[in-house]
Write a protein that holds these residues in place. Structure first.
Motif: not given
Length: 266
Positions: A21-44
């Motif tokens: 559960v901890v590993m899956v949660s960590g992966i999910f959070v990482t995916m969320q952060r990566s998604h936000a970062s990618t969208n941020e860079e696209y916007c810039y």
């Protein structure tokens, strides 16, 4: 099998499940952060390449996108009445969807929403677009861009305090990040936010000051009112009434309202 052995097996199974559960949660959070970062860079990249804004102006918009939606173009808010990157609300949400549909764009995509935002700035907020395009490419310019985009375009509740907060975020976070100092050695500016020049509040004679663009004359004191005319930069006007930051003027026989933010004493 003894009771002790059964307990040990159960504990090992529970530990394995907890670890998973901890590993899956960590992966999910990482995916969320990566998604936000990618969208941020696209916007810039869109702001700089498609709209021609400098880094400071782009930083101002990024600070607003973060607070409105965390760069998520499918985010719904206000019980479903607000949507997307800029949380377009009610009639503005409908206008976003109609614009994208008419132009073959996906209204739930970053590209579709950024295209509509650019269209809005060009047609409904030309004064703000002119301000963004003339923004000084430094931390103070980033503050001003973040402040003005929040105050003039987003117009959230507690607008003044949120405009200041987003201006600070643009200056201290996004401008250093995209101004060639990205990474662990990034230098965060501590420049004191510049004092905003308050809009005039009195009736009297003024000169339109937009930095070269036309100023919208609206049917009422606010950006939600329809445009009835335009007045060119440098035109002298007489304000006979002030309401909600707008001044009542008569331009070429047309009675209407203009933003006092773009007037200076004659």
């Amino acid at each position: 099998m003894t009771e002790t052995k059964r307990s040990a097996i159960v504990l090992r199974i529970l530990a394995a499940v907890l670890l998973t559960v901890v590993m899956v949660s960590g992966i999910f959070v990482t995916m969320q952060r990566s998604h936000a970062s990618t969208n941020e860079e696209y916007c810039y990249n869109y702001l700089v390449r498609n709209m021609g804004l400098n880094t400071a102006a782009a930083a101002g918009l990024l600070a607003n996108f973060e607070q409105e939606s965390n760069f998520n173009p499918t985010l719904s808010g206000d019980s479903g009445s607000s949507y997307g990157l800029c949380q377009w609300n009610k009639s503005r949400k409908t206008a976003l969807i109609n614009y994208c549909t008419s132009n073959g764009l996906d209204y739930s995509s970053l590209h579709g929403q950024l295209s509509y935002m650019f269209y809005e700035l060009q047609n409904e907020y030309p004064e703000l677009l002119a301000t963004l395009r003339s923004t000084a490419n430094n931390s103070n310019g980033a503050y001003n861009a973040g402040y003005r985009f929040c105050y003039d375009f987003e117009r959230p509740a507690s607008c003044e305090s949120k405009s200041q907060s987003r201006g600070s975020s643009a200056s201290r976070t996004y401008f250093p990040k995209y101004n060639g100092t990205i990474g662990n050695n990034a230098v965060v500016t501590t420049t004191t936010a510049p004092t905003q020049t308050p809009a005039p509040t009195a009736t009297g004679n003024y000169v339109v000051s937009t930095g070269g663009s036309n100023l919208n004359v609206r049917s009422g004191p606010g950006t939600s009112y329809s445009e009835v005319a335009k007045v060119t930069d440098g035109t002298r006007v007489t304000v006979t009434q002030v309401s909600n930051g707008f001044g009542r003027v008569n331009v070429g026989g047309v009675d209407g309202w203009v933003s006092m933010q773009y007037l200076k004493a004659a």
